[in-house]
Design a protein around this motif. Structure first.
Motif, mmCIF file in Angstrom:
data_model
loop_
_atom_site.group_PDB
_atom_site.id
_atom_site.type_symbol
_atom_site.label_atom_id
_atom_site.label_comp_id
_atom_site.label_asym_id
_atom_site.label_seq_id
_atom_site.Cartn_x
_atom_site.Cartn_y
_atom_site.Cartn_z
ATOM 1 N N LEU A 196 -157.978 -19.418 6.888
ATOM 2 C CA LEU A 196 -157.990 -20.868 6.951
ATOM 3 C C LEU A 196 -158.561 -21.435 5.669
ATOM 4 C CD1 LEU A 196 -157.715 -23.559 8.539
ATOM 5 C CD2 LEU A 196 -160.035 -23.159 9.393
ATOM 6 N N LEU A 197 -157.859 -22.392 5.084
ATOM 7 C CA LEU A 197 -158.384 -23.153 3.949
ATOM 8 C C LEU A 197 -158.654 -24.575 4.428
ATOM 9 C CD1 LEU A 197 -158.999 -23.287 0.851
ATOM 10 C CD2 LEU A 197 -156.727 -24.321 0.636
ATOM 11 N N MET A 198 -159.926 -24.918 4.503
ATOM 12 C CA MET A 198 -160.353 -26.266 4.844
ATOM 13 C C MET A 198 -161.577 -26.592 4.012
ATOM 14 S SD MET A 198 -162.352 -25.883 8.508
ATOM 15 C CE MET A 198 -163.165 -27.481 8.298
ATOM 16 N N PRO A 199 -161.899 -27.873 3.831
ATOM 17 C CA PRO A 199 -163.039 -28.213 2.970
ATOM 18 C C PRO A 199 -164.374 -27.967 3.655
ATOM 19 C CG PRO A 199 -162.073 -30.198 3.875
ATOM 20 C CD PRO A 199 -161.176 -29.068 4.287
ATOM 21 N N ARG A 200 -165.374 -27.621 2.861
ATOM 22 C CA ARG A 200 -166.762 -27.595 3.306
ATOM 23 C C ARG A 200 -167.420 -28.832 2.712
ATOM 24 N NH1 ARG A 200 -171.369 -28.380 4.388
ATOM 25 N NH2 ARG A 200 -173.014 -26.848 4.778
ATOM 26 N N LEU A 201 -167.730 -29.813 3.559
ATOM 27 C CA LEU A 201 -168.189 -31.120 3.089
ATOM 28 C C LEU A 201 -169.666 -31.306 3.400
ATOM 29 C CD1 LEU A 201 -165.186 -33.300 4.294
ATOM 30 C CD2 LEU A 201 -165.501 -32.192 2.076
ATOM 31 N N ASP A 202 -170.413 -31.737 2.386
ATOM 32 C CA ASP A 202 -171.827 -32.054 2.549
ATOM 33 C C ASP A 202 -172.019 -33.560 2.528
ATOM 34 O OD1 ASP A 202 -172.497 -29.403 2.667
ATOM 35 O OD2 ASP A 202 -173.019 -29.233 0.550
ATOM 36 N N TYR B 19 -161.946 -26.691 -3.297
ATOM 37 C CA TYR B 19 -160.981 -26.852 -2.209
ATOM 38 C C TYR B 19 -159.686 -27.483 -2.711
ATOM 39 C CZ TYR B 19 -158.687 -28.977 1.813
ATOM 40 O OH TYR B 19 -157.743 -29.379 2.725
ATOM 41 N N ILE B 20 -159.814 -28.551 -3.497
ATOM 42 C CA ILE B 20 -158.617 -29.222 -4.007
ATOM 43 C C ILE B 20 -157.838 -28.293 -4.934
ATOM 44 C CG2 ILE B 20 -157.815 -31.127 -5.457
ATOM 45 C CD1 ILE B 20 -160.118 -32.803 -4.297
ATOM 46 N N ALA B 21 -158.548 -27.537 -5.774
ATOM 47 C CA ALA B 21 -157.876 -26.588 -6.666
ATOM 48 C C ALA B 21 -157.130 -25.529 -5.878
ATOM 49 C CB ALA B 21 -158.896 -25.940 -7.603
ATOM 50 N N ALA B 22 -157.746 -25.015 -4.816
ATOM 51 C CA ALA B 22 -157.099 -23.989 -3.998
ATOM 52 C C ALA B 22 -155.863 -24.544 -3.300
ATOM 53 C CB ALA B 22 -158.089 -23.438 -2.976
ATOM 54 N N ARG B 23 -156.003 -25.719 -2.727
ATOM 55 C CA ARG B 23 -154.865 -26.317 -2.017
ATOM 56 C C ARG B 23 -153.690 -26.567 -2.965
ATOM 57 N NH1 ARG B 23 -155.965 -31.803 1.194
ATOM 58 N NH2 ARG B 23 -155.924 -32.619 -0.941
ATOM 59 N N ASN B 24 -154.000 -27.064 -4.151
ATOM 60 C CA ASN B 24 -152.933 -27.319 -5.116
ATOM 61 C C ASN B 24 -152.287 -26.028 -5.608
ATOM 62 O OD1 ASN B 24 -153.417 -30.051 -4.912
ATOM 63 N ND2 ASN B 24 -154.658 -30.174 -6.762
ATOM 64 N N THR B 25 -153.068 -24.968 -5.706
ATOM 65 C CA THR B 25 -152.533 -23.678 -6.153
ATOM 66 C C THR B 25 -151.653 -23.042 -5.098
ATOM 67 O OG1 THR B 25 -154.440 -23.272 -7.597
ATOM 68 C CG2 THR B 25 -153.151 -21.346 -6.937
ATOM 69 N N TYR B 26 -152.062 -23.100 -3.835
ATOM 70 C CA TYR B 26 -151.364 -22.375 -2.773
ATOM 71 C C TYR B 26 -150.084 -23.069 -2.309
ATOM 72 C CZ TYR B 26 -155.839 -19.899 -2.301
ATOM 73 O OH TYR B 26 -156.970 -19.173 -2.527
ATOM 74 N N ARG B 27 -150.049 -24.377 -2.392
ATOM 75 C CA ARG B 27 -148.883 -25.101 -1.872
ATOM 76 C C ARG B 27 -147.597 -24.600 -2.537
ATOM 77 N NH1 ARG B 27 -151.225 -31.262 -1.506
ATOM 78 N NH2 ARG B 27 -151.675 -31.275 0.726
#
Length: 616
Positions: free
Chosen positions: A299-305, A319-327
């Motif tokens: 699962l790829l989801m953000p970890r938000l503080d 997270y944004i970098a991973a999502r953009n890479t995997y799409r």
């Protein structure tokens, strides 16, 4: 200060020129914006001649706006690229990013840019603060956008520009950006003999550039502007010390060996290959992703503080970098994730997050029992990781012998070696203090076909087609080979029941398969990304840190040796972002991260921390 940036309010003149209402100034000259960009910035910086014979060339800009200057530069690069392997990096700063539809409208006047503009708009980033790094590998072009107040983002950026486009509205309309503070920063962020072009000839600008070491010349202007400035850096300001070893290598280290074919190694391989490196992957196992990266689903989801800290920002960037890479890659499915609140503390944390969200409404919103993370991803590592490794030479299923001193792997010399070896790194670098955590998941692969779905409340559960996966434990590991246990299975079953009793009942009707693997973690739960320090030399050089002295020297490192490790339970989040950091450090491009983030993940931090605490 809000963590989401507000798009500017724009008025549109009859001729199609966008005007920023806040500055009462135009983004470009009516009907002549592209010609102005070419004359003031491209010609003003001596392009394309300035990049001839260069394998890496970096251009920086103050004020991204519509992206017109970037597109004009990209179009020139397409025609005058100095070699098929050359890379062009564009770094820009924007406090009020346009909505993509406004950028499209603004660029409609130039059909000759239509194809490149479509490529740019397709990757147009959202309004979250942070650093967005976008690569178009076939063109050899990258865009690094720093979102936020330039007075904060420019000093925090890590790059050396060969040319500058000094843009960002006129000094009279945008005094804060053109203040005296910016000129020393431009100098510090410039390579020797860097060129600069700007449309303004204001006295304060000329004096500021001259005082920062630039030789400044007035030249005939373009269109209705009588004059413009060109400048060349004659006397660079000295760089600051680099105690965390974040400075890019010079010259670029293009022939790279990566040890480890899990998500850490695969993320590095993808970023380096996209940046033009020749990558070889070594792993003792015959198949990639045989360790902690090898679960059937991830699962790829953000970890938000709730707090706006360095750690919180770099987790969002990763997270944004991973999502953009995997799409668009195999084994990737978009889904929403329902994150349920566990207790009152988490309810309060969710409320703070929603009051000052780090991601826009397209990504995050409230729902009855917690948070809804939209555009998250379910991953199939067996398909995704080979896709990330495409373009690299694979040397799998053979013993791996690494000689760090000579930079040789199995007797073959490389410009650089990246250690993506998880817990095995302790054999070469015992001072890392890595801790192994055992993670067990449960899986069934023959359930009724289901739409992609994900839920989390400390534990998580995934459904995708006939597959169900839930877990995962994160327990201390006593040694030996990782083994599954009934106790961990019971813990995961209890977690699944709290998430969804229906899913729990459905799982009982199928044969459940357990899988356990080790996750290398650090004490602060942040990864280790960057140059590997020379431990003994660092202890001597920074010994004064014990007495409270600042770390004000360049960190000693093992030449050409880098690492990506300690990804813990978030390997698929960290992998692509870590790869981008390593690609910049090895090949000389701009870092896709702020300086504080690079320090936070630097392996050198462990040595400095131990010295401060008197533990080394």
């Amino acid at each position: 200060m809000a963590r989401l940036l507000t798009p500017p309010e724009i008025d549109w003149r009859e001729d199609g020129t966008p005007v920023a209402r806040a500055h009462d100034d135009v983004y470009f000259t009516a009907g002549d914006g592209l010609a102005e960009s070419r004359a003031v910035f491209l010609a003003g910086c001596g392009l394309p001649d300035a990049w001839q014979g260069r394998e890496v060339f970096t251009v920086a800009e103050t004020g991204f706006g519509t992206g017109l200057n970037f597109l004009a530069l990209w179009q020139m690069w397409e025609t005058h690229r100095p070699s098929p392997t050359a890379r062009l990096h564009f770094v820009s700063f924007e406090a009020f990013p346009l909505l993509p539809q406004d950028a499209v409208r603004a660029l409609d006047s130039w059909p000759e840019l239509e194809e490149l503009a479509a490529l740019m708009i397709a990757r147009w980033p959202g309004p979250a603060k942070g650093v967005r790094h976008i690569v178009w590998p076939d063109s050899g072009v990258s865009l690094t956008l720093h979102h936020g107040d330039i007075r904060e983002t420019l000093p925090a950026a890590r790059f050396r520009a060969d040319a500058w486009f000094l843009d960002g509205f006129s000094p009279a309309k945008n005094e804060e950006m053109w203040g005296t503070w910016i000129y020393p920063e431009i100098s510090v962020h410039s390579a020797p003999d860097a060129r600069l072009g700007t449309f303004t000839v204001a006295g304060a600008v000329r004096r500021g550039l001259a005082e920062a070491g630039f030789e400044v010349s007035r030249l005939p202007g373009h269109g209705r502007k009588r004059e413009r400035l060109e400048a060349t850096l004659a006397t660079p300001l000295p760089p600051s010390p680099d105690p965390y070893a974040t400075t890019p290598a010079t010259p670029g280290l293009r022939r790279v060996a990566i040890i480890g074919a899990g998500i850490a190694g695969a993320g590095a391989a993808r970023a380096l290959a996209d940046a033009g490196a020749d990558v070889t992957i070594f792993d003792r196992d015959e198949n990639p992703a045989s360790g902690a990266s090898g679960n059937p689903l991830a699962l790829l989801m953000p970890r938000l503080d709730a707090a706006d800290t360095v750690q919180a920002r770099l987790l969002v960037d990763a997270y944004i970098a991973a999502r953009n890479t995997y799409r668009g890659l195999p084994g990737v499915t978009e889904t929403d994730v329902r994150q349920l609140q566990k207790d009152q503390t988490e309810t309060d944390r969710f409320a703070k997050l929603l009051a000052d969200p780090p991601l826009p409404l397209e990504d995050l919103e409230a729902f009855r029992d917690g948070l809804l993370h939209k555009q998250a991803l379910i991953l199939r590592p067996a398909e995704l990781i080979p896709a990330l490794l495409a373009g690299a030479t694979l040397r799998l299923g053979e013993s791996v012998k690494v000689d760090l001193e000579s930079r040789k792997v199995n007797g073959e010399a490389f410009d650089a070696i990246i250690l993506a070896t998880a817990m095995a790194a302790k054999d070469e670098l015992p001072w890392l203090g890595l801790e192994a955590r055992l993670g067990q998941v449960e899986w069934i692969g023959d359930a009724a076909i289901a739409e992609p779905a994900a839920m989390t409340r400390g534990t998580y559960a995934l459904a995708d087609g006939p597959d169900r996966l839930w877990g995962a434990t994160f327990e201390r590991f006593g040694g030996g080979p990782p083994e599954t246990s009934d106790r961990a299975r019971a813990e995961n079953a209890e977690g699944l029941d709290t998430l969804s009793p229906w899913w729990a009942r459905d799982a009982r009707d199928h044969a459940i398969v357990s899988r356990a693997a080790l996750r290398a973690t650090t004490a602060d739960r942040l990864p280790l990304i960057g140059a590997v320090p020379d431990y003994a030399a660092a202890l001597v050089l920074f010994d004064g840190v014990k007495k409270g002295r600042p770390a004000d020297a360049d960190a000693p490192v093992l030449t050409g040796i880098f690492m990506v490790n300690g990804l813990g339970a978030r390997g698929f989040t960290w992998g692509p972002w870590a790869g981008g950091v390593l690609a910049a450090q090895l090949l000389g491009g701009p870092a896709p991260a702020e300086a504080a983030a690079l320090a936070a993940v630097s392996p050198m931090r462990l040595i400095l921390r131990a010295l401060k605490r008197g533990e080394a």
